[in-house]
Design a protein around this motif. Structure first.
Motif, mmCIF file in Angstrom:
data_model
loop_
_atom_site.group_PDB
_atom_site.id
_atom_site.type_symbol
_atom_site.label_atom_id
_atom_site.label_comp_id
_atom_site.label_asym_id
_atom_site.label_seq_id
_atom_site.Cartn_x
_atom_site.Cartn_y
_atom_site.Cartn_z
ATOM 1 N N GLU A 122 -37.265 -0.708 10.569
ATOM 2 C CA GLU A 122 -37.227 -1.071 9.149
ATOM 3 C C GLU A 122 -38.627 -1.400 8.636
ATOM 4 N N TYR A 166 -29.484 -3.716 4.413
ATOM 5 C CA TYR A 166 -28.125 -3.218 4.645
ATOM 6 C C TYR A 166 -27.187 -4.154 3.901
ATOM 7 N N GLU A 212 -23.379 -4.742 3.161
ATOM 8 C CA GLU A 212 -22.052 -4.324 3.634
ATOM 9 C C GLU A 212 -21.133 -3.887 2.502
ATOM 10 N N GLN A 237 -22.325 -0.244 1.329
ATOM 11 C CA GLN A 237 -22.556 0.821 2.297
ATOM 12 C C GLN A 237 -21.360 0.939 3.229
ATOM 13 N N LEU A 265 -21.024 0.419 9.540
ATOM 14 C CA LEU A 265 -21.652 1.140 10.640
ATOM 15 C C LEU A 265 -21.865 0.208 11.814
ATOM 16 N N GLU A 279 -25.167 3.215 15.136
ATOM 17 C CA GLU A 279 -25.099 4.209 14.062
ATOM 18 C C GLU A 279 -26.171 3.942 13.001
ATOM 19 N N TYR A 280 -26.344 2.677 12.655
ATOM 20 C CA TYR A 280 -27.348 2.326 11.652
ATOM 21 C C TYR A 280 -28.757 2.633 12.160
ATOM 22 N N TYR A 281 -29.005 2.341 13.429
ATOM 23 C CA TYR A 281 -30.304 2.666 14.020
ATOM 24 C C TYR A 281 -30.548 4.169 13.971
#
Length: 157
Positions: free
Chosen positions: A28, A42, A44, A47, A50, A54-56
């Motif tokens: 980030e 992020y 929640e 979005q 995840l 998955e986010y990584y």
């Protein structure tokens, strides 16, 4: 004593949560640096849900696309602004709360143009959001505050 060997390889493959969290924060920060200081967040409510992995993966894909394109943003020129990454949108947009909704597969030249032309409006939206939060905080303080002592004259015996 029998060991559950079917679960063992799964746990051996998974990186530790702490290491993944640290790698995520570093990624980030690297994206933020490449985009002139925009903070990647992020949210929640806005979005899809995840997992950390998955986010990584999403961030890593976006970061690699940024590295290849080398969009020239002045360092720290967009500090204070925020963005969220989306994989289910077709075009970048500016949310009414002031953060950018950025599409992972967005054409990088369009991304630069969009961010630069909407940065002022994003700052204005964020300022409005902060003022609204300040008013709500003040109202809640007033509701919780004890009644003030009256300012009338006191009677001395």
């Amino acid at each position: 004593m029998a060991r559950n060997t079917s679960a063992l390889p799964l746990f051996e493959r998974l990186p530790s949560y702490f290491d993944l969290q640290r790698s995520l924060m570093l990624l980030e920060d690297q994206i933020s640096y490449l985009l002139g200081g925009i903070q990647v967040v992020y949210i929640e409510e806005l979005q899809p849900v995840l997992t950390l992995e998955e986010y990584y993966s999403l961030l890593d894909m976006f970061y690699n696309r940024l590295l290849k394109s080398r969009i020239p943003f002045h360092p720290r020129s967009l500090r204070g602004l925020q963005m969220i990454l989306n994989s289910d949108r077709y075009a970048p947009s500016l949310h009414k709360l002031g953060h950018f909704n950025i599409v992972i597969l967005c054409y990088q030249a369009n991304l630069q143009w969009f961010i630069l032309t909407k940065a002022h409006q994003a700052r204005e939206n964020m300022k409005g959001k902060e003022e609204e939060q300040l008013l709500v905080t003040e109202k809640s303080r007033k509701l919780r505050a004890p009644p003030a002592a009256s300012g009338g004259p006191t009677v001395q015996p």
